[in-house]
Design an enzyme around this catalytic site. Structure first.
Site, PDB file in Angstrom:
ATOM      1  N   ALA A 100       6.241  -1.487  -9.510  1.00 24.83           N
ATOM      2  CA  ALA A 100       5.575  -3.134  -9.451  1.00 24.83           C
ATOM      3  C   ALA A 100       4.326  -2.919  -8.909  1.00 24.83           C
ATOM      4  CB  ALA A 100       6.658  -3.449  -7.877  1.00 24.83           C
ATOM      5  N   ASP A 101       3.456  -2.332  -8.577  1.00 23.51           N
ATOM      6  CA  ASP A 101       1.616  -2.258  -8.459  1.00 23.51           C
ATOM      7  C   ASP A 101       1.566  -2.060  -9.468  1.00 23.51           C
ATOM      8  OD1 ASP A 101       3.213  -0.024  -8.497  1.00 23.51           O
ATOM      9  OD2 ASP A 101       1.803   1.290  -7.225  1.00 23.51           O
ATOM     10  N   ARG A 102       2.107  -1.531 -10.246  1.00 24.31           N
ATOM     11  CA  ARG A 102       1.467  -1.053 -11.599  1.00 24.31           C
ATOM     12  C   ARG A 102       1.800  -2.724 -12.543  1.00 24.31           C
ATOM     13  NH1 ARG A 102       2.454   4.016 -15.077  1.00 24.31           N
ATOM     14  NH2 ARG A 102       0.705   3.712 -15.141  1.00 24.31           N
ATOM     15  N   ASP A 121      -6.566   2.091 -10.219  1.00 28.98           N
ATOM     16  CA  ASP A 121      -6.189   2.277  -8.860  1.00 28.98           C
ATOM     17  C   ASP A 121      -5.883   3.423  -7.633  1.00 28.98           C
ATOM     18  OD1 ASP A 121      -4.745   0.919  -6.960  1.00 28.98           O
ATOM     19  OD2 ASP A 121      -3.124   0.003  -6.568  1.00 28.98           O
ATOM     20  N   THR A 124      -2.756   5.801  -1.994  1.00 29.13           N
ATOM     21  CA  THR A 124      -1.376   7.384  -2.161  1.00 29.13           C
ATOM     22  C   THR A 124      -1.601   8.582  -3.459  1.00 29.13           C
ATOM     23  OG1 THR A 124      -1.083   5.999  -0.447  1.00 29.13           O
ATOM     24  CG2 THR A 124       0.155   8.570  -0.859  1.00 29.13           C
ATOM     25  N   THR A 177     -15.167  26.303   4.029  1.00 27.85           N
ATOM     26  CA  THR A 177     -13.462  25.838   3.222  1.00 27.85           C
ATOM     27  C   THR A 177     -13.403  24.839   3.110  1.00 27.85           C
ATOM     28  OG1 THR A 177     -12.638  28.168   4.327  1.00 27.85           O
ATOM     29  CG2 THR A 177     -11.504  26.156   4.078  1.00 27.85           C
TER      30      THR A 177
END
Length: 250
Positions: A100-102, A121, A124, A177
């Protein structure tokens, strides 16, 4: 038409909500950690006023969506099948698998620029959405974002730490590191995005495509992708507002 006056975007890390009038966001945007919303079983006191009214929601957390559907049956959850093909045509892809976000990103991007366009976008997960000059959603790509890659290194190796996010650009080579992880993850993602976008726009009919950067991490990647235009973290909400305020839902 479903005339929604509130829009909610439930992402993996954050949940945002706002009022929409005449297809546009208005007023302040509420932002909450999605973990808090989940802990409240979807009935977070600050989110409840939005959900109690007629609202349109983009959600990528299935368990939370199920809880909200049970508690607030009047809420509508966006899918690609709900969008009028004249707004965005999802027929070139398996629309059942498009988050739905896309879906909302594609709609919101078309309010900002004429197609063809490519949306990155940066959240996360980083998603790429491509819409051709005929307003057809032709697909894209999905890859882990900066925090998710850092977390994976900590979880699946014996010694590597989880390195905090920084807004300054990493240097190469990393001298320890932590700086090596920053260089590998941050510059590695930028290189992957550049390669993906180049592959998408290499065809003659895509060479004038606008490249839009959205999501909470868009300002960082704007430093590494100078051809892209950062449009902020509310593009998904913008797309939801466009759909809620017009006859675009079927």
């Amino acid at each position: 038409m479903h005339n929604s006056h509130f829009v909610v975007n439930i992402g993996n890390s954050h949940t945002t909500a706002a009022r929409a009038e005449q297809g546009r966001l208005c007023g302040e945007v509420l932002k909450l950690p999605t973990a808090e919303v989940a802990a409240a079983q979807g009935e977070h006191p600050r989110l409840r006023p939005f959900l109690q009214n007629s609202c349109l929601i983009a959600c990528v957390v299935p368990d939370l969506q199920a809880r909200i559907m049970a508690a607030f049956p009047q809420a509508r959850f966006l899918t690609a099948a709900m969008v009028d093909p004249k707004v965005v045509d999802f027929s070139p892809v398996d629309a059942r698998t498009v988050g739905a976000d896309r879906v909302a990103n594609a709609v919101g991007a078309l309010e900002l620029h004429s197609p063809p366009l490519v949306v990155i976008d940066c959240g996360t997960a980083i998603t790429i959405e491509a819409v051709d000059r005929h307003r057809r959603f032709v697909g894209g790509a999905i890859l882990p974002g900066r925090r998710l890659q850092r977390r994976a290194l900590r979880m699946y190796t014996g010694q590597l730490p989880e390195v905090e996010l920084q807004e300054n650009l990493p240097t190469v080579p990393g001298i320890d590191t932590k700086s090596a992880i920053r260089a590998g993850v941050d510059l590695g993602i930028a290189g992957a995005l550049s390669g993906l976008v180049d592959a998408m726009v290499s065809r003659p009919d895509w060479r004038d495509a606008e490249l839009l950067l959205a999501g909470g991490d868009c300002e960082f990647f704007a430093k590494l992708l100078p051809a892209a235009r950062a449009v902020g973290e509310c593009l998904t909400l913008r797309g939801l507002a466009c759909l809620s305020g017009t006859a675009s839902l079927i």
